[in-house]
Design a protein around this motif. Structure first.
Motif, PDB file in Angstrom:
ATOM      1  N   PRO A 118       0.822  -1.217   0.000  1.00 20.96           N
ATOM      2  CA  PRO A 118       0.000   0.000   0.000  1.00 20.96           C
ATOM      3  C   PRO A 118       0.855   1.266   0.000  1.00 20.96           C
ATOM      4  CG  PRO A 118      -0.789  -1.576   1.630  1.00 20.96           C
ATOM      5  CD  PRO A 118       0.526  -2.097   1.140  1.00 20.96           C
ATOM      6  N   VAL A 129       0.379   5.133   1.113  1.00 19.09           N
ATOM      7  CA  VAL A 129      -0.560   5.794   2.014  1.00 19.09           C
ATOM      8  C   VAL A 129      -0.111   7.218   2.328  1.00 19.09           C
ATOM      9  CG1 VAL A 129      -1.507   5.728   4.361  1.00 19.09           C
ATOM     10  CG2 VAL A 129      -1.250   3.604   3.063  1.00 19.09           C
ATOM     11  N   GLU A 184      -3.624   6.214  -1.231  1.00 14.75           N
ATOM     12  CA  GLU A 184      -4.742   5.979  -0.316  1.00 14.75           C
ATOM     13  C   GLU A 184      -4.580   6.875   0.905  1.00 14.75           C
ATOM     14  OE1 GLU A 184      -6.736   2.369   2.367  1.00 14.75           O
ATOM     15  OE2 GLU A 184      -4.873   2.036   1.277  1.00 14.75           O
ATOM     16  N   GLY A 233      -8.983  10.895   5.524  1.00 11.82           N
ATOM     17  CA  GLY A 233      -8.893   9.543   4.987  1.00 11.82           C
ATOM     18  C   GLY A 233      -9.736   8.536   5.740  1.00 11.82           C
ATOM     19  N   ARG A 234      -9.727   7.308   5.242  1.00  9.35           N
ATOM     20  CA  ARG A 234     -10.394   6.192   5.916  1.00  9.35           C
ATOM     21  C   ARG A 234      -9.722   5.951   7.254  1.00  9.35           C
ATOM     22  NH1 ARG A 234      -9.464  -0.041   3.989  1.00  9.35           N
ATOM     23  NH2 ARG A 234     -10.207  -1.055   5.901  1.00  9.35           N
TER      24      ARG A 234
END
Length: 265
Positions: free
Chosen positions: A119, A121, A165, A127-128
């Motif tokens: 990932p 990030v 992400e 964000g999540r």
């Protein structure tokens, strides 16, 4: 003299460097070990607490790796500028897309395979929210690259270009992503094989199955007039497990009704 052949280093990985290094001062590098790459303006913040206790021991043993990339080295001009004023006006400064792009390009060297295996990030309050499920996903991957923001944030164009992400530690704002990065890495590293030494220790922790952890007790049996629950002293393992399960469900309903609701069919 002996006929015994020199032992191989086995799984230890050797890294070639153009700069002289004191190999005695470097942690061991185990081939295939999970790796965290951190892009930050403050590389000196690492390993921080990650270098202590079990995560620090695992780092020294090469069970996981930590690499920091100083964002300042990718800056513009004589003074290595990394930020500029927000387009459209406003307070604060924004990390430049070109600077961050160069850093992410460097951080991507050697990363192969699908994004799910590594990932990428950016730590951001929009964000999540990071949770135990995400920690398990990261631990099952080959590694993770984390961009630590500062100031008012990062130029959106570079985030879109790289398909970064965005992940949040919680519903609050920090001055930068370094503390959040350490918390997330700690939560992930402890799930890696052989880091805790006892895999069973993670099985009944909070959030492992959507429930909070049951209360824990140890000696003395009586402290300030408070006794350890009798069932825990009974030696009846079946009853102990029933009590712990009931306590986990009770605490989850009382303290985290949002988690309890998710468990309903």
């Amino acid at each position: 003299m002996t006929d015994e052949k020199p032992r191989s280093h086995g799984r230890i990985k050797v890294q070639v460097s153009l700069q002289p290094r004191d190999l005695m001062e470097e942690p061991r590098r185990v081939k295939g070990a999970w790796e965290a790459r951190i892009v930050t303006l403050f590389p000196e913040a690492f390993p921080g607490v990650l270098g202590l206790s079990l995560t620090g021991k695992a780092l020294d043993q090469g069970l996981w790796r930590l690499e920091t990339l100083d964002l300042r080295t990718f800056g513009e001009g004589k003074h290595r500028n990394v930020d500029d004023t927000p387009a459209g006006g406003g307070a604060g400064m924004v990390l430049r897309a070109d600077v961050v792009h160069r850093a992410l390009r460097q951080a991507s060297i050697g990363v192969t395979g699908e994004r799910g295996r590594w990932p990428l990030v950016y730590l951001s309050p929009r964000g999540r929210r990071f949770d135990q499920a995400m920690a398990r996903d990261w631990a099952a991957a080959d590694g993770v690259t984390i961009l630590c923001g500062r100031f008012e944030g990062v130029d959106q164009r570079v985030l879109d270009h790289w398909g970064v992400e965005e992940v949040s530690l919680g519903d609050f704002v920090l001055t930068g992503g370094e503390i959040a990065a350490q918390a997330m890495i700690d939560a992930t590293v402890r799930l890696l094989p052989n880091v805790l030494g006892n895999a069973a220790s993670t099985e009944e922790e909070s959030f492992s199955d959507g429930l909070l952890e049951h209360p824990q007790y140890t000696r003395p049996a009586v402290w300030e007039g408070r006794e350890i629950p009798a069932v825990l002293m009974s030696g009846h393992h079946g009853e102990i497990e029933k009590w712990r399960r009931a306590e986990r469900e009770r605490l989850t309903q009382e303290r985290r009704p949002d988690l309890w609701e998710k468990r309903k069919p």
